[in-house]
Structures are given as structure tokens and as C-alpha cells.
Design a protein around this motif. Structure first.
Motif, mmCIF file in Angstrom:
data_model
loop_
_atom_site.group_PDB
_atom_site.id
_atom_site.type_symbol
_atom_site.label_atom_id
_atom_site.label_comp_id
_atom_site.label_asym_id
_atom_site.label_seq_id
_atom_site.Cartn_x
_atom_site.Cartn_y
_atom_site.Cartn_z
ATOM 1 N N THR A 1 42.895 -6.848 -1.654
ATOM 2 C CA THR A 1 42.632 -5.618 -2.413
ATOM 3 C C THR A 1 41.640 -5.789 -3.554
ATOM 4 N N SER A 2 41.512 -7.037 -4.063
ATOM 5 C CA SER A 2 40.634 -7.247 -5.227
ATOM 6 C C SER A 2 39.358 -8.028 -4.908
ATOM 7 N N GLY A 3 39.374 -8.796 -3.812
ATOM 8 C CA GLY A 3 38.235 -9.668 -3.516
ATOM 9 C C GLY A 3 38.212 -10.900 -4.410
ATOM 10 N N ARG A 4 39.348 -11.181 -5.047
ATOM 11 C CA ARG A 4 39.429 -12.331 -5.965
ATOM 12 C C ARG A 4 40.681 -13.141 -5.635
ATOM 13 N N LEU A 5 40.516 -14.453 -5.606
ATOM 14 C CA LEU A 5 41.614 -15.368 -5.353
ATOM 15 C C LEU A 5 41.751 -16.262 -6.581
ATOM 16 N N TYR A 6 42.883 -16.186 -7.242
ATOM 17 C CA TYR A 6 43.101 -16.892 -8.516
ATOM 18 C C TYR A 6 42.053 -16.478 -9.552
ATOM 19 N N GLY A 7 41.597 -15.230 -9.460
ATOM 20 C CA GLY A 7 40.603 -14.721 -10.399
ATOM 21 C C GLY A 7 39.175 -15.063 -10.038
ATOM 22 N N VAL A 8 38.976 -15.791 -8.948
ATOM 23 C CA VAL A 8 37.643 -16.228 -8.525
ATOM 24 C C VAL A 8 37.161 -15.323 -7.397
ATOM 25 N N GLY A 9 35.930 -14.835 -7.544
ATOM 26 C CA GLY A 9 35.342 -13.979 -6.519
ATOM 27 C C GLY A 9 33.849 -14.201 -6.448
ATOM 28 N N ILE A 10 33.189 -13.385 -5.672
ATOM 29 C CA ILE A 10 31.743 -13.494 -5.524
ATOM 30 C C ILE A 10 31.099 -13.361 -6.899
ATOM 31 N N SER B 1 27.172 -20.683 -7.970
ATOM 32 C CA SER B 1 27.957 -19.452 -8.021
ATOM 33 C C SER B 1 28.615 -19.198 -6.665
ATOM 34 N N VAL B 2 29.815 -18.638 -6.709
ATOM 35 C CA VAL B 2 30.610 -18.391 -5.518
ATOM 36 C C VAL B 2 29.962 -17.290 -4.682
ATOM 37 N N SER B 3 29.806 -17.579 -3.387
ATOM 38 C CA SER B 3 29.272 -16.596 -2.450
ATOM 39 C C SER B 3 30.320 -16.166 -1.424
ATOM 40 N N GLY B 4 31.455 -16.834 -1.410
ATOM 41 C CA GLY B 4 32.522 -16.492 -0.482
ATOM 42 C C GLY B 4 33.641 -17.503 -0.550
ATOM 43 N N GLY B 5 34.622 -17.307 0.296
ATOM 44 C CA GLY B 5 35.747 -18.224 0.333
ATOM 45 C C GLY B 5 36.704 -17.847 1.436
ATOM 46 N N SER B 6 37.671 -18.716 1.694
ATOM 47 C CA SER B 6 38.636 -18.412 2.748
ATOM 48 C C SER B 6 39.945 -19.164 2.543
ATOM 49 N N ILE B 7 40.990 -18.557 3.079
ATOM 50 C CA ILE B 7 42.291 -19.200 3.197
ATOM 51 C C ILE B 7 42.476 -19.434 4.686
#
Length: 160
Positions: free
Chosen positions: A12-21, A65-71
Motif C-alpha cells: 500500500t505504501s511502496g516502502r519497506l521499513y521506510g525505504v522506497g524508490i 539511491s534505491v530503484s526497487g526491491g523485493s521480498i
């Protein structure tokens, strides 16, 4: 917070542990206190920070800088020790398997559930939030869960 709630928040936020693009490397380091491996491409333009079943992708520039991520939840089916170590360090309890129905149940109870686009990918079903750029891949084969994911289990949740 349960891992299912954490994943719902990520969707819903696009952020994981406060980290996003757009987050920088320092923000990532402050948010996640866990062992990692950095894999930099041969040109030095991009990097993958691999925490085991959680990864972030970064681009260089004036700073990383973060461009993406995954679980990568599918990794926990055979390597639940990763979830044990994560729980000890980050206090989030990731399950060995997560059924889409369970995750969707948590999402649907949110005050403002995300709009998800369904995309049939053959072996996978994709549910994508275009607002946050987060996709959930769900195993679409007809196997029963055993030592590996079964039909309807979440394979991964990705930002980007």
C-alpha cells in the motif's frame, strides 16, 4: 507487526521499513540492521544489496539511491533458517509459506484497500498496485504445498 501486515504495508505504501524508490544508501543502512552482500555490476552503475530473502536494488549517481526491491518469499520454503535469523534481528516473523488468500484478507481489511490489477502470467498470477509500483507474484501451478510452494502461495513481492 506480523510479516503479513508488513507486506500489506509494503504493497500500500511502496516502502519497506521506510525505504522506497529514491531512498539513499544511508537510509537503507539505518532502516535494516542485518547481514548483507553487495553485488555491484561490472560497470559500477547498479548494485543489489542482498539480505537473503529481501533485496534492494540501487543505482549510482551522486550517491546510491534505491530503484526497487523485493521480498523473495519462495526462498523461505526450503531455507526457513533465514526467517529465524531475520526474526532475531528485525523482530518480524516471516512464515515458511504465505497464501495469497491470507495476504489478500489483510489487504481487504485496510481502511483504504489498494486497487490491484490482475495479470495472468501463466505459471504465476500477478497482482499489481500501479499507485505504489508493487507487484505480488502468486504461484499458479496446481501442485499441493509440500517442501515447495503450492498453488496460491505468494512467490515474491517486488517494488519497481
Amino acid at each position: 507487526m506480523s510479516a503479513t501486515e508488513l507486506i500489506a504495508s509494503f504493497i500500500t505504501s511502496g516502502r519497506l521499513y521506510g525505504v522506497g524508490i529514491g531512498s539513499n544508501l544511508m537510509e537503507l543502512q539505518q532502516a535494516i540492521n542485518f547481514d548483507f552482500v553487495d553485488v555491484v555490476d561490472e560497470d559500477g552503475d547498479s548494485m543489489r544489496r542482498d539480505y537473503g530473502f529481501i533485496e534492494f536494488y540501487l543505482n549510482s549517481g551522486q550517491s546510491w539511491s534505491v530503484s526497487g526491491g523485493s521480498i523473495e518469499l519462495h526462498r523461505l520454503a526450503t531455507r526457513n533458517d533465514m526467517a529465524d535469523r531475520w526474526r532475531a534481528a528485525m523482530r518480524d516473523d516471516f512464515p515458511q509459506y504465505l497464501a495469497w488468500d491470507e495476504l489478500y484478507g489483510v489487504l481487504s481489511k485496510l481502511p483504504t484497500p489498494p486497487a490491484l490489477q490482475y495479470i495472468d502470467q501463466g505459471d504465476f498470477q500477478e497482482y499489481r498496485s500501479s499507485a505504489t509500483k508493487v507487484s505480488v507474484l502468486v504461484n499458479n501451478d496446481h501442485e499441493v504445498r509440500d517442501e515447495w510452494l503450492g498453488h496460491g502461495d505468494v512467490w515474491s513481492v517486488s517494488l519497481g
